[in-house]
Design an enzyme around this catalytic site. Structure first.
Site, short mmCIF file in Angstrom:
data_model
loop_
_atom_site.label_atom_id
_atom_site.label_comp_id
_atom_site.label_asym_id
_atom_site.label_seq_id
_atom_site.Cartn_x
_atom_site.Cartn_y
_atom_site.Cartn_z
N TRP A 104 -5.43 -6.59 -0.04
CA TRP A 104 -5.48 -7.82 0.75
C TRP A 104 -4.72 -7.66 2.07
CZ3 TRP A 104 -9.47 -9.81 -1.08
CH2 TRP A 104 -9.74 -9.74 -2.45
N ASP A 173 0.85 -14.29 2.78
CA ASP A 173 -0.24 -14.61 1.87
C ASP A 173 0.37 -14.72 0.48
OD1 ASP A 173 -2.41 -14.70 0.17
OD2 ASP A 173 -3.38 -12.89 0.94
N LYS A 197 -5.85 -19.08 -7.89
CA LYS A 197 -5.05 -18.21 -8.75
C LYS A 197 -3.93 -18.98 -9.45
CE LYS A 197 -6.11 -14.18 -5.91
NZ LYS A 197 -6.98 -13.50 -6.88
#
Length: 362
Positions: A104, A173, A197
């Site tokens: 990511w 993030d 999540k």
């Protein structure tokens, strides 16, 4: 009816707290006495105003945020933020520092380059297949911001302590570990998290942004890609995904009122992770893939002696009511995502199953 529910270890969309699902079920056809479903009410109604405002206020209380921070709800997931952050907050002629800790982070770095903006890689763990959080960081003195991924779902690593950026705004993030522990929010200019999540279903990204970051936003951006569009319109410039935001609100309510806040949540999460990692450390059959000082308390990645055993393990686990244990397709192996909603009972049951599987196949 809950008797057919499995232990859910999916990485995202992931498990939601059962009390949240039950509250949704109870009010789905008639939300707050409106005579309508939450999926039917207008986003301009008082009913939804109450939902989105309560979600923002609970976020501020749980994270101990001061009035400098705005809570935004933006579609496009965390991946949209990979481009929105440099578009909004990286001025022409400046550069930003990024720490690369896996998939990511790599995607976020790519988006900066696609925009033709300057990026400095201040640290990376690519040399060891992203199995650790780098400590030797070389920040630029004049960086516009520093970007990190707080928890790496695929590689199973997590920042135990956030880096000291010497006053440079930190962008993070936090899709896979937001609301899992308390932390000092003062150094952060932006915190963002795809909901699916740890705080809700898919469809929204929570963006926590500091006022001084909003002052950087240029005028010559499309409306839907400007943070000020969302801050000025309470995230309702266009129709937001009302149901997703409602579920996030309920998850935050559960965290605050049922769990008892982030200190208590961290205590539970530590116990969960310790159960699994203790098994790895005492076994020659299961091998954790992350270095010990970088282990994630949200995504526990591991391998068995060979791939055939891994396939058998994943199937046998599913047959016994443990779902989502297959590793990410890019790395293989196994992974147990043990987010907030996955209870200690689920981890205890999984450890018992893993011990039995080792005994029968080791």
């Amino acid at each position: 009816m809950t008797q057919n529910r499995i232990y859910n270890f999916n990485a995202g969309p992931a498990a939601l707290p059962l009390p949240v699902l039950e509250e949704i079920q109870e009010s789905f056809l008639n939300f707050a006495g409106s005579g309508m479903s939450i999926t039917e009410i207008s986003h301009r109604s008082k009913w939804f105003d109450d939902v989105i405002n309560d979600a923002a206020e609970r976020t501020k209380r749980l994270l101990n945020l001061d009035n400098r921070f705005k809570i935004l709800f933006i579609q496009g997931g965390a991946s949209m933020q990979f481009c929105m952050i440099p578009m909004n907050l990286l001025p022409e002629g400046r550069s930003a520092d990024y720490v690369n800790t896996g998939t990511w982070s790599t995607k976020a770095i790519k988006e900066v380059k696609v925009l033709g903006k300057n990026v400095n890689i201040a640290g990376s763990s690519e040399d060891k297949n992203f199995s650790y959080i780098p400590k030797d960081l070389q920040f630029s003195r004049d960086a516009a911001y520093v970007h990190i991924t707080s928890n790496n779902t695929i590689k199973g690593t997590q920042w135990a302590q956030f880096p000291d950026t010497q006053g440079i705004p930190l962008m993070a993030d936090m899709s896979s570990d937001i609301m899992s522990r308390p932390f000092d929010t003062a150094p952060f200019g932006v915190i963002y998290a795809g909901a699916q999540k740890n705080i809700g279903p898919s469809g929204i990204c929570m963006v926590i942004i500091r006022d001084d970051m909003l002052e950087r936003v240029p005028e010559n951006l499309p409306a839907m890609l400007k943070y000020t569009t969302y801050s000025e319109k309470n995230s309702m410039y266009n129709t937001p995904p009302c149901f997703t935001i409602y579920t996030v609100q309920l998850v935050l309510k559960w965290l605050e009122e049922t769990v008892g806040g982030l200190d208590k949540m961290e205590e539970i999460n530590n116990k969960k992770a310790e159960l699994l990692y203790s098994l790895f450390d005492s076994s020659s059959f299961y091998r954790g893939t992350a270095e010990k000082d970088s282990r994630s308390k949200m995504n526990v990645t591991f391998r068995l002696p060979d791939e055939e055993l891994e396939k058998a393990f994943i199937q046998k686990a599913l047959d016994n009511g443990f779902g989502g244990l297959k590793g990410h397709r890019s790395v293989g192996g196994c992974r147990a995502s043990i987010y907030n909603a996955t209870g200690l009972d689920a981890i205890e049951a999984l450890v018992d199953f893993m011990k039995t599987f080792e005994k029968n196949n080791g």
